[in-house]
Enzyme design. Sequence first.
Site, PDB file in Angstrom:
ATOM      1  N   VAL A  14       0.850  -1.324   0.171  1.00 10.78           N
ATOM      2  CA  VAL A  14      -0.162  -0.079   0.084  1.00 10.78           C
ATOM      3  C   VAL A  14       0.915   1.327   0.075  1.00 10.78           C
ATOM      4  O   VAL A  14       0.458   2.228  -0.731  1.00 10.78           O
ATOM      5  CB  VAL A  14      -0.904   0.023   1.185  1.00 10.78           C
ATOM      6  CG1 VAL A  14      -1.768   1.281   1.155  1.00 10.78           C
ATOM      7  CG2 VAL A  14      -1.827  -1.174   1.158  1.00 10.78           C
ATOM      8  N   LYS A 205     -13.440  -5.080  10.534  1.00  7.71           N
ATOM      9  CA  LYS A 205     -13.869  -4.219   9.583  1.00  7.71           C
ATOM     10  C   LYS A 205     -15.414  -3.875   9.912  1.00  7.71           C
ATOM     11  O   LYS A 205     -15.691  -2.510  10.130  1.00  7.71           O
ATOM     12  CB  LYS A 205     -14.003  -4.722   8.296  1.00  7.71           C
ATOM     13  CG  LYS A 205     -12.442  -4.549   7.772  1.00  7.71           C
ATOM     14  CD  LYS A 205     -12.481  -5.600   6.277  1.00  7.71           C
ATOM     15  CE  LYS A 205     -11.034  -5.307   5.686  1.00  7.71           C
ATOM     16  NZ  LYS A 205     -10.886  -6.237   4.698  1.00  7.71           N
TER      17      LYS A 205
HETATM   18  N1  HSE Z   1      -7.147  -9.553   3.496  1.00  8.40           N
HETATM   19  C1  HSE Z   1      -8.239  -8.571   3.117  1.00  8.40           C
HETATM   20  C2  HSE Z   1      -9.181  -9.341   2.042  1.00  8.40           C
HETATM   21  C3  HSE Z   1      -7.885  -7.514   2.304  1.00  8.40           C
HETATM   22  O1  HSE Z   1      -9.051 -10.333   1.652  1.00  8.40           O
HETATM   23  O2  HSE Z   1      -9.939  -8.691   1.824  1.00  8.40           O
HETATM   24  C4  HSE Z   1      -7.307  -6.341   3.505  1.00  8.40           C
HETATM   25  O3  HSE Z   1      -8.090  -5.873   4.263  1.00  8.40           O
END
Ligand code: HSE
Length: 439
Positions: A14, A205
């Site tokens: 990133v 998330k």
């Molecule tokens: N590992 C995460 C995914 C991406 O597979 O969506 C980064 O947040």
Amino acid sequence: MQTIHVGLIGLGTVGTGVVQILQQQADLIAGRLGARLVLKRVATRHPERARAVQLPAAQLTGDAMEVLQDPEIAIVVELIGGYEPARTYLLTALQQGKHVVTANKALLARHGRELFQTATALRRDIGFEASVGGGIPIIRTIKEGFVANQFLSISCIINGTTNYILSKMSDQGQDFQDVLREAQALGYAEADPSFDVDGIDAAQKIALLASLAFGSWVPSEAIYTEGITGVSQLDIAYARELGYRVKLLAMAKMAGSHLDVRVHPALVAADSWLANINGVYNAISLRGDKVGRNMLIGRGAGALPTGSAVVGDVVDVARNILHDSSGRVPPQAYQDHSLQDVPLQDMDEVVCKYYLRFQVADQPRVLAAIAGILGEHAISLESVLQKGREHVPGAPVSVVMMTHEARERSIRKALLAIATLPTILGKTMRLRVEETEEE
Ligand code: HSE
């Protein structure tokens, strides 16, 4: 034209994307911002390593403190991931009077409250758009675009790795382990995929999204989290026959005085919006009491999509600097005094329809025994599906039952009782059915 100096800590995937965007879009951004963003210092563990981006050697350092203590740097971007030293770097940057931008969802899920409170107390901005949904502007949408709404629900596909695996299993009939190996070879899945396939990434998330939408801090460890490792090709095929696709959903909604937040695989109607988000794409479906139903779709990972979100935050922070309005939007988008502590709903209280796949001995009265126990727990059946006898004699056969709405507690107790039947020959698969399309 005024200059705003930016410091970057972390030059991985990133970080490299952020540098590329800052270099390639410098004029475009200056034209939009009315100031030039200058990347002054970049801290990385291996400054000598060759990279996909060109940076003058003098700009690179192996010491993050050189970024944190540079008096000219106004905005520090943290892209190293993990808890420490990322937490210390961000707190130090804030205490040094700098604004911060991070993509670190794990850190925010665990220490977000502390970081948000510190930023607010010091009237500094903390941008974290890139922490959820890669390039999708979901944080800004919740905090600003939909600020006039009570959120009714958030349902999302927010982990690209698992969505890729489930999509391939559905569309190409492959098994979980085969698709996982393929995803790892393509770089979509990590060498240690447990964080993604066990649902932890999605839980972190949705914890953040729920905290913003409902103004209550949601600890990600307290969220009911179930991954996709138990989902078999058989379940996907039965789901298809019943008119559904299997997706790893992350969901949050108010349930009376509690917040119902959970992550688990679910059957979603094949013609629904979320069922048709495939591959590595992410989608976040939101319902607001005024705006109605909306869905944002995009790339949830990758150097440039995630870099785009990071640079978007940097520009936002820079705009506030230029107009002396830092802290204009609080980190959680609520004033401190209106933040609450809403308890999470106990999973046992969840009510939904269920898909149950039993592995049974192919003999008389098996179905009646199962249905009897479900009935004793007030669970009513919507349909039953059993394939013809193409199995090996003596081997278990699958029987699928779809229930009407039932409470999780009743399902759990009924399945415990059913497991004691001598005709049950394997572990019962239980998947929840989510109606994601209601208005
Ligand atoms: N590992 C995460 C995914 C991406 O597979 O969506 C980064 O947040």
